[in-house]
Design an enzyme around this catalytic site. Structure first.
Site, PDB file in Angstrom:
ATOM      1  N   ALA A  66       5.646   0.633  -1.519  1.00 51.59           N
ATOM      2  CA  ALA A  66       5.100  -0.454  -2.347  1.00 51.59           C
ATOM      3  C   ALA A  66       4.949  -1.725  -1.527  1.00 51.59           C
ATOM      4  O   ALA A  66       5.645  -1.921  -0.522  1.00 51.59           O
ATOM      5  CB  ALA A  66       6.025  -0.707  -3.538  1.00 51.59           C
ATOM      6  N   ASP A  67       4.048  -2.562  -1.961  1.00 55.70           N
ATOM      7  CA  ASP A  67       3.910  -3.877  -1.335  1.00 55.70           C
ATOM      8  C   ASP A  67       3.534  -4.901  -2.392  1.00 55.70           C
ATOM      9  O   ASP A  67       2.835  -4.569  -3.359  1.00 55.70           O
ATOM     10  CB  ASP A  67       2.842  -3.851  -0.233  1.00 55.70           C
ATOM     11  CG  ASP A  67       2.885  -5.122   0.595  1.00 55.70           C
ATOM     12  OD1 ASP A  67       3.926  -5.377   1.229  1.00 55.70           O
ATOM     13  OD2 ASP A  67       1.907  -5.886   0.586  1.00 55.70           O
ATOM     14  N   THR A  68       4.018  -6.114  -2.199  1.00 54.55           N
ATOM     15  CA  THR A  68       3.747  -7.218  -3.142  1.00 54.55           C
ATOM     16  C   THR A  68       3.362  -8.455  -2.345  1.00 54.55           C
ATOM     17  O   THR A  68       4.052  -8.810  -1.387  1.00 54.55           O
ATOM     18  CB  THR A  68       5.023  -7.520  -3.972  1.00 54.55           C
ATOM     19  OG1 THR A  68       5.370  -6.350  -4.710  1.00 54.55           O
ATOM     20  CG2 THR A  68       4.795  -8.679  -4.934  1.00 54.55           C
TER      21      THR A  68
END
Ligand SMILES: Cc1cn([C@H]2C[C@H](O)[C@@H](COP(=O)(O)OP(=O)(O)OP(=O)(O)O)O2)c(=O)[nH]c1=O
Length: 188
Positions: A66-68
């Protein structure tokens, strides 16, 4: 077995909320936006890179990456380098609405699926003292955009449209749906 390729304690905590058992994998991938790459394409690519790095270690499992990132116009704010960088980000976010983009990829059993979640966050107007006090708490470090919705940063947020868990780092509705597609979660 489900694996989460992330060093983020927030992501570990969020995935636990879904009730699935999982292992944590320590992966390190470069987070550098390519010239001309849109914020959305960048977030998705980095999330996939993390999942791919995890899948190299655990090729027979389902791996989540995941990346934010915090996005204002075409500018992408990742984790601040230092206190001055954190203050500069908060100054830019003050009194405005920005987007928080979170992408999650699931890889395994010869398949890969992705979900992207975009939330809109409106910040209160902050003065220099507000910013200095918040940076001095240390909370901005290690957080995209230099704030944490799950911490004292909540006091800076006037309005949220979208996904609280997505802003915090792992959009749970979308993640649960992805996992069900891999047969991992009990049906909702
Ligand atoms: C906007 C926001 C971000 N964050 C955090 C979530 C992520 O940990 C971080 C964004 O950086 P990421 O690069 O997405 O993640 P990470 O480096 O912490 O972990 P890993 O790459 O190993 O998965 O910002 C919050 O905790 N609260 C918030 O309100």
């Amino acid at each position: 077995m489900l694996c989460l390729a992330s060093k983020s304690p927030r992501r570990h905590q969020l995935l636990q909320q879904l009730g699935a058992a999982f292992d944590v994998l320590d992966v390190d991938v470069p987070e550098r936006r390519a010239i001309g790459e849109t914020p959305l394409a960048y977030v998705s690519r980095v999330a996939r890179d993390k999942a791919v790095a995890g899948a190299r270690v655990r090729p027979h499992d389902v791996v989540l990456g995941a990346d934010t990132e915090v996005v204002l116009g075409d500018d992408v704010f990742g984790k601040p380098r230092d206190a001055a960088d954190a203050a500069a980000m908060l100054r830019r976010l003050s009194g405005r609405t920005h987007a928080v983009i979170s992408a999650v990829w699931a890889l395994g059993a010869g398949r890969e699926e992705c979900a992207v979640c975009v939330s809109q966050v409106r910040f209160a107007a902050l003065d220099e003292n507000d910013i200095a006090v918040y940076v001095a708490t240390g909370e901005p470090f290690g957080k995209a955009g230099a704030y944490a919705i799950q911490g004292r940063g909540a006091a800076l947020i006037e309005h949220l449209e979208g996904s609280y868990s997505g802003v915090m780092g792992l959009p749970l509705f979308e993640t649960a749906r992805l996992l069900r597609g891999f047969g991992i979660m009990p049906p909702a």
